[in-house]
Scaffold this motif. Structure first.
Motif, PDB file in Angstrom:
ATOM      1  N   ALA A 180       0.831  -1.207   0.000  1.00 27.48           N
ATOM      2  CA  ALA A 180       0.000   0.000   0.000  1.00 27.48           C
ATOM      3  C   ALA A 180       0.865   1.256   0.000  1.00 27.48           C
ATOM      4  O   ALA A 180       0.564   2.236  -0.701  1.00 27.48           O
ATOM      5  CB  ALA A 180      -0.924  -0.010   1.220  1.00 27.48           C
ATOM      6  N   GLU A 181       1.952   1.225   0.763  1.00 27.92           N
ATOM      7  CA  GLU A 181       2.856   2.375   0.800  1.00 27.92           C
ATOM      8  C   GLU A 181       3.505   2.619  -0.559  1.00 27.92           C
ATOM      9  O   GLU A 181       3.841   3.755  -0.899  1.00 27.92           O
ATOM     10  CB  GLU A 181       3.935   2.139   1.855  1.00 27.92           C
ATOM     11  CG  GLU A 181       3.424   2.200   3.287  1.00 27.92           C
ATOM     12  CD  GLU A 181       4.491   1.821   4.295  1.00 27.92           C
ATOM     13  OE1 GLU A 181       5.610   1.452   3.860  1.00 27.92           O
ATOM     14  OE2 GLU A 181       4.218   1.882   5.515  1.00 27.92           O
ATOM     15  N   GLU A 182       3.654   1.545  -1.337  1.00 23.85           N
ATOM     16  CA  GLU A 182       4.264   1.671  -2.670  1.00 23.85           C
ATOM     17  C   GLU A 182       3.245   2.053  -3.739  1.00 23.85           C
ATOM     18  O   GLU A 182       3.586   2.166  -4.913  1.00 23.85           O
ATOM     19  CB  GLU A 182       4.948   0.349  -3.051  1.00 23.85           C
ATOM     20  CG  GLU A 182       6.150  -0.012  -2.180  1.00 23.85           C
ATOM     21  CD  GLU A 182       7.294   0.966  -2.332  1.00 23.85           C
ATOM     22  OE1 GLU A 182       7.496   1.468  -3.461  1.00 23.85           O
ATOM     23  OE2 GLU A 182       7.967   1.256  -1.315  1.00 23.85           O
ATOM     24  N   GLY A 183       1.986   2.218  -3.334  1.00 23.92           N
ATOM     25  CA  GLY A 183       0.973   2.671  -4.275  1.00 23.92           C
ATOM     26  C   GLY A 183       0.172   1.587  -4.953  1.00 23.92           C
ATOM     27  O   GLY A 183      -0.546   1.856  -5.930  1.00 23.92           O
ATOM     28  N   TYR A 184       0.232   0.354  -4.425  1.00 22.65           N
ATOM     29  CA  TYR A 184      -0.521  -0.754  -5.022  1.00 22.65           C
ATOM     30  C   TYR A 184      -1.725  -1.087  -4.136  1.00 22.65           C
ATOM     31  O   TYR A 184      -1.718  -0.827  -2.932  1.00 22.65           O
ATOM     32  CB  TYR A 184       0.367  -1.990  -5.182  1.00 22.65           C
ATOM     33  CG  TYR A 184       1.559  -1.775  -6.083  1.00 22.65           C
ATOM     34  CD1 TYR A 184       1.433  -1.891  -7.461  1.00 22.65           C
ATOM     35  CD2 TYR A 184       2.808  -1.444  -5.556  1.00 22.65           C
ATOM     36  CE1 TYR A 184       2.524  -1.680  -8.298  1.00 22.65           C
ATOM     37  CE2 TYR A 184       3.903  -1.228  -6.375  1.00 22.65           C
ATOM     38  CZ  TYR A 184       3.754  -1.354  -7.754  1.00 22.65           C
ATOM     39  OH  TYR A 184       4.837  -1.136  -8.573  1.00 22.65           O
ATOM     40  N   SER A 185      -2.752  -1.662  -4.728  1.00 18.80           N
ATOM     41  CA  SER A 185      -3.950  -2.027  -3.966  1.00 18.80           C
ATOM     42  C   SER A 185      -4.293  -3.493  -4.183  1.00 18.80           C
ATOM     43  O   SER A 185      -3.950  -4.085  -5.215  1.00 18.80           O
ATOM     44  CB  SER A 185      -5.131  -1.149  -4.372  1.00 18.80           C
ATOM     45  OG  SER A 185      -5.421  -1.313  -5.760  1.00 18.80           O
ATOM     46  N   ARG A 186      -4.974  -4.074  -3.212  1.00 17.06           N
ATOM     47  CA  ARG A 186      -5.436  -5.450  -3.329  1.00 17.06           C
ATOM     48  C   ARG A 186      -6.565  -5.524  -4.338  1.00 17.06           C
ATOM     49  O   ARG A 186      -7.411  -4.634  -4.406  1.00 17.06           O
ATOM     50  CB  ARG A 186      -5.954  -5.974  -1.983  1.00 17.06           C
ATOM     51  CG  ARG A 186      -4.883  -6.362  -0.992  1.00 17.06           C
ATOM     52  CD  ARG A 186      -5.496  -6.925   0.276  1.00 17.06           C
ATOM     53  NE  ARG A 186      -6.143  -8.211   0.048  1.00 17.06           N
ATOM     54  CZ  ARG A 186      -5.830  -9.328   0.733  1.00 17.06           C
ATOM     55  NH1 ARG A 186      -4.897  -9.293   1.673  1.00 17.06           N
ATOM     56  NH2 ARG A 186      -6.462 -10.451   0.485  1.00 17.06           N
ATOM     57  N   GLY A 187      -6.587  -6.624  -5.085  1.00 21.03           N
ATOM     58  CA  GLY A 187      -7.649  -6.782  -6.060  1.00 21.03           C
ATOM     59  C   GLY A 187      -8.948  -7.276  -5.442  1.00 21.03           C
ATOM     60  O   GLY A 187     -10.010  -7.209  -6.063  1.00 21.03           O
ATOM     61  N   THR A 188      -8.869  -7.789  -4.207  1.00 20.58           N
ATOM     62  CA  THR A 188     -10.051  -8.293  -3.520  1.00 20.58           C
ATOM     63  C   THR A 188      -9.797  -8.312  -2.011  1.00 20.58           C
ATOM     64  O   THR A 188      -8.642  -8.248  -1.569  1.00 20.58           O
ATOM     65  CB  THR A 188     -10.401  -9.717  -4.002  1.00 20.58           C
ATOM     66  OG1 THR A 188     -11.633 -10.142  -3.390  1.00 20.58           O
ATOM     67  CG2 THR A 188      -9.313 -10.710  -3.647  1.00 20.58           C
ATOM     68  N   LEU A 189     -10.857  -8.405  -1.245  1.00 19.13           N
ATOM     69  CA  LEU A 189     -10.729  -8.507   0.202  1.00 19.13           C
ATOM     70  C   LEU A 189     -10.204  -9.894   0.575  1.00 19.13           C
ATOM     71  O   LEU A 189     -10.160 -10.805  -0.238  1.00 19.13           O
ATOM     72  CB  LEU A 189     -12.081  -8.278   0.879  1.00 19.13           C
ATOM     73  CG  LEU A 189     -12.735  -6.911   0.685  1.00 19.13           C
ATOM     74  CD1 LEU A 189     -14.146  -6.903   1.278  1.00 19.13           C
ATOM     75  CD2 LEU A 189     -11.888  -5.812   1.317  1.00 19.13           C
ATOM     76  N   SER A 190      -9.863 -10.044   1.844  1.00 21.35           N
ATOM     77  CA  SER A 190      -9.472 -11.368   2.326  1.00 21.35           C
ATOM     78  C   SER A 190     -10.709 -12.254   2.390  1.00 21.35           C
ATOM     79  O   SER A 190     -11.841 -11.777   2.283  1.00 21.35           O
ATOM     80  CB  SER A 190      -8.846 -11.262   3.724  1.00 21.35           C
ATOM     81  OG  SER A 190      -9.848 -11.060   4.701  1.00 21.35           O
ATOM     82  N   VAL A 191     -10.516 -13.549   2.606  1.00 21.99           N
ATOM     83  CA  VAL A 191     -11.665 -14.448   2.707  1.00 21.99           C
ATOM     84  C   VAL A 191     -12.412 -14.253   4.020  1.00 21.99           C
ATOM     85  O   VAL A 191     -13.455 -14.877   4.242  1.00 21.99           O
ATOM     86  CB  VAL A 191     -11.220 -15.926   2.581  1.00 21.99           C
ATOM     87  CG1 VAL A 191     -10.691 -16.219   1.200  1.00 21.99           C
ATOM     88  CG2 VAL A 191     -10.194 -16.274   3.640  1.00 21.99           C
TER      89      VAL A 191
END
Length: 313
Positions: A299-310
């Protein structure tokens, strides 16, 4: 292969012990997740949803269509309702906003303000508006209801997925580059990777990757039905980017055995577990928690998760 509760419980207990050693995971979180995981595992032994038979044809499945759309998954309604009650009671014994939210949900079910069939259907159909409405009633614990619903349906969903996995069309193994070393023959008889990053059973995106076998074959872990399936080693699970210049990875010392694969095309990331040289238990849903430091770095590098955790957060 039938569900082996004893083996699965042994693996779960060992994994929970590993999580308890992580200083960055609050004891309250580990206690809650471990209790819910134990309840789900016990329930999976007895889950009895009707298994759908109207499935996508093998040819269409190989083209990328799921065997069964997420919204068409069946579930054991009586069991799911019982699990809601059991997990809600468990959460109500915690402290703070999540306990208060659990009590509100239980009261709403008992009074008829919350229809569980509607809630289950909303989850299967990814009806975010439904859950947003309830999140507004519980602003300090906005994902409490989705956590409960997801947790209660998981045993049924995994049972259905396991049955449908037997209907997946076989992919021929690629043995064109078989090595001279005979001991590697078995590993190269693995099915060829799927040409699509999403789950071949339900069509959902994965939440983690895992590397298996000496060659490091890449397997995806579905965020909805928990199916593990082989995918291409060099491709983004979300946008299908396969240019090596746009696909990178990094690691952090706090999470040995894990790495983050990032895509500069869509700016998403996916964590990967690689325990081939480590004596570690792999349970993807808990691997996700154990590798939490990587989420912060990504997140600090500017990337986001494509989905939530299970677990829904």
């Amino acid at each position: 292969m039938s569900f082996d509760y004893s083996s699965a419980r042994e693996q779960l207990d060992k994994k929970i012990s590993e999580l308890r050693e992580k200083p960055f995971l609050p004891d309250e979180l580990v206690n809650l997740i471990s209790s819910v995981a134990e309840i789900q595992l016990e329930a999976q032994q007895h889950s009895a949803p009707e298994i759908p038979t109207d499935l996508t044809s093998p040819d269409r499945n190989l083209q990328g269509h799921p065997l069964l759309a997420r919204e068409d998954f069946t579930y054991d309604y009586k069991q799911a309702c019982k699990l809601i009650e059991e997990i809600a009671l468990l959460i109500s014994k915690e402290e703070g906003p999540i306990a208060e939210a659990s009590l509100l949900i239980t009261e709403s079910i008992n009074s008829g303000k919350l229809d569980l069939k509607q809630a289950f259907s909303a989850y299967l159909k990814t009806d975010d508006d439904f859950f947003l409405g309830w999140a507004e009633k519980m602003p300090e614990a906005p994902r409490a209801l989705s956590f409960l619903i997801q947790s209660a349906l998981t045993p049924s969903i995994k049972t259905v997925a396991a049955a449908l996995a037997k209907e997946l069309p076989e992919l021929e193994a690629d043995t064109s580059k078989r090595p001279d070393t005979a001991e590697l023959d078995f590993e190269l008889e693995q099915p060829a990777p799927r040409n699509h990053g999403h789950c071949p059973i339900c069509g959902s995106v994965p939440f983690m990757h895992t590397l298996h076998h000496k060659q490091g074959f890449r397997f995806a872990n579905c965020s909805f039905c928990h199916t593990e399936y082989r995918v291409r080693r060099m491709a983004c699970a979300y946008c299908d980017e396969n240019n090596p210049d746009n696909l990178k990875f990094f690691t952090v010392e706090e999470a040995p055995g894990y790495r983050v694969d990032v895509c500069d095309s869509c700016k998403t990331y996916m964590k990967t577990a690689d325990f081939r040289k480590l004596d570690k238990i792999s349970i993807p849903a808990l691997n996700d928690l154990e590798s939490l430091p990587l989420d912060f770095v990504a997140a600090e590098e500017g990337y986001s998760r494509g989905t939530l955790s299970v677990w829904g957060f």
